[in-house]
Design an enzyme around this catalytic site. Structure first.
Site, PDB file in Angstrom:
ATOM      1  CG  MET A   1     -47.322   6.275   4.617  1.00  0.00           C
ATOM      2  SD  MET A   1     -46.903   7.089   3.059  1.00  0.00           S
ATOM      3  CE  MET A   1     -48.071   6.333   1.954  1.00  0.00           C
TER       4      MET A   1
ATOM      5  CB  ALA B   1     -55.496   6.008   5.628  1.00  0.00           C
TER       6      ALA B   1
ATOM      7  CG  HIS C   1     -56.279  -0.984   5.974  1.00  0.00           C
ATOM      8  ND1 HIS C   1     -55.473  -2.094   6.155  1.00  0.00           N
ATOM      9  CD2 HIS C   1     -55.667  -0.232   5.024  1.00  0.00           C
ATOM     10  CE1 HIS C   1     -54.448  -2.040   5.333  1.00  0.00           C
ATOM     11  NE2 HIS C   1     -54.523  -0.905   4.653  1.00  0.00           N
TER      12      HIS C   1
ATOM     13  CG  HIS D   1     -52.298  -0.056   8.519  1.00  0.00           C
ATOM     14  ND1 HIS D   1     -53.330   0.502   7.813  1.00  0.00           N
ATOM     15  CD2 HIS D   1     -51.164   0.207   7.823  1.00  0.00           C
ATOM     16  CE1 HIS D   1     -52.841   1.085   6.724  1.00  0.00           C
ATOM     17  NE2 HIS D   1     -51.539   0.923   6.707  1.00  0.00           N
TER      18      HIS D   1
ATOM     19  CE  LYS E   1     -52.146  -3.596  -1.246  1.00  0.00           C
ATOM     20  NZ  LYS E   1     -51.525  -2.330  -0.910  1.00  0.00           N
TER      21      LYS E   1
HETATM   22  O1  PAF Z   1     -46.074   1.058   3.421  1.00  0.00           O
HETATM   23  C1  PAF Z   1     -46.187   2.233   3.845  1.00  0.00           C
HETATM   24  O2  PAF Z   1     -47.218   2.612   4.424  1.00  0.00           O
HETATM   25  C2  PAF Z   1     -45.062   3.222   3.627  1.00  0.00           C
HETATM   26  O3  PAF Z   1     -44.417   2.995   2.416  1.00  0.00           O
HETATM   27  C3  PAF Z   1     -44.055   3.251   4.797  1.00  0.00           C
HETATM   28  C4  PAF Z   1     -43.333   1.933   4.946  1.00  0.00           C
HETATM   29  C5  PAF Z   1     -44.773   3.599   6.092  1.00  0.00           C
HETATM   30  C6  PAF Z   1     -42.994   4.332   4.534  1.00  0.00           C
HETATM   31  O4  PAF Z   1     -43.570   5.588   4.400  1.00  0.00           O
END
Ligand code: PAF
Length: 290
Positions: A41, A43, A45, A48, A161
């Site tokens: 989503m 943002a 860090h 990710h 997480k």
């Molecule tokens: O973990 C997330 O960032 C969200 O729940 C995901 C898997 C991208 C679905 O919107």
């Protein structure tokens, strides 16, 4: 992976329309290359980015989706204030082995008349996140199913997480016969143990100083259980510590690491400890294996 093409340079493209995405995927497939997807989503860090690096090891081409999915937020939650940092995310992905940013709009994902939801059961109904965020997993399952169908990846990476989410998505891919292998990435932590999260930026300095208590308690509980302390008293002590430190505790639970059903004793297979607690207006989750 197609090792003949591994040396082909990555040139990051931002795509926002499904026909362009499908064309890009067809080009990748025509070269005989494989695809990994990292759904996010934004943002972004280090948590990710670690998934993106793992993705680049698992496939020739990496797609990172950035979509703040409205259907997984309840009306009282932080959809409107959820951090949106697209320029910084794009800059980070330029440096981190990404070929495509898939950044659809809400209208592309949920066009007028959209009427289908994926409502998961199993690990999505075990009384953890689902108890406190009843709308959450249908929103996640629906958007993840759409992302997997849109991006047609060979593998998709999800962080541990969000442990319950990982289990739900793994089951979803299996149940819907999707050809994507779901791969877990480890939790990335600050030096003081706080699990990285896009929501950590909401923490005030005193809250940020308190937040690592969650991981400390998880570790202490896990060590106590591994040393033979009864689950009940280890968890009771952990819950007391978290509450005394100033958190509003949603849950601290010991669950079967695969099914997430409650474990009665410390001897019933692999155990995962999971916690969710609020400090100020920020809700944090974390987990560890025993
Ligand atoms: O973990 C997330 O960032 C969200 O729940 C995901 C898997 C991208 C679905 O919107």
């Amino acid at each position: 992976m197609n090792t003949n093409h591994k040396s082909q340079k990555r040139q990051l493209r931002v795509l926002t329309a499904i026909p362009k995405l499908k064309r890009a995927i067809a080009e990748i497939r025509a070269r005989g290359e494989t695809i990994a997807l990292v759904p996010t989503m934004g943002a972004l860090h280090e948590g990710h980015l670690s998934l993106v690096r793992l993705a680049a090891k698992r496939a020739d081409r990496v797609i990172v989706s950035i979509f703040v999915n409205p259907t997984q937020f309840a009306p009282h939650e932080d959809l409107n204030t959820y951090p949106r940092t697209f320029a910084a995310d794009q800059a980070a992905l330029e440096e981190t082995a990404t070929d495509i940013i898939w950044a659809p709009s809400v209208a592309t994902m949920y066009p007028e008349g959209f009427a289908t939801r994926v409502v998961p059961e199993g690990a999505a109904t075990v009384g953890l996140e689902d108890k406190f965020r009843p709308h959450f997993f249908a929103g996640v399952a629906t958007v993840v199913a759409k992302l997997l169908i849109q991006c047609e990846p060979d593998v998709a990476l999800f962080g541990e997480k969000d442990y319950q989410q990982l289990k739900v998505v793994t089951q979803l891919a299996r149940d819907l016969s999707l050809p994507t292998k779901i791969v877990a990435g480890p939790i990335i932590r600050e030096p003081d143990g706080l699990a990285l999260s896009s929501r950590n930026r909401y923490l005030s300095p005193p809250e940020r100083a308190t937040a690592p208590v969650l991981h400390r308690v998880l570790k202490e509980c896990a060590a106590a259980i591994a040393a033979g302390k009864p689950l009940g008293s280890a968890l009771r002590h952990g819950r007391e510590t978290i509450t005394k430190t100033g958190f509003a505790l949603d849950y601290l639970e010991a669950r079967d690491a695969e099914t997430l059903v409650p474990v009665g004793t410390s001897s019933s297979g692999k155990i995962r400890l999971l916690v969710a607690a609020r400090i100020g207006t920020t809700r944090l989750i974390d987990n560890v294996g025993v």
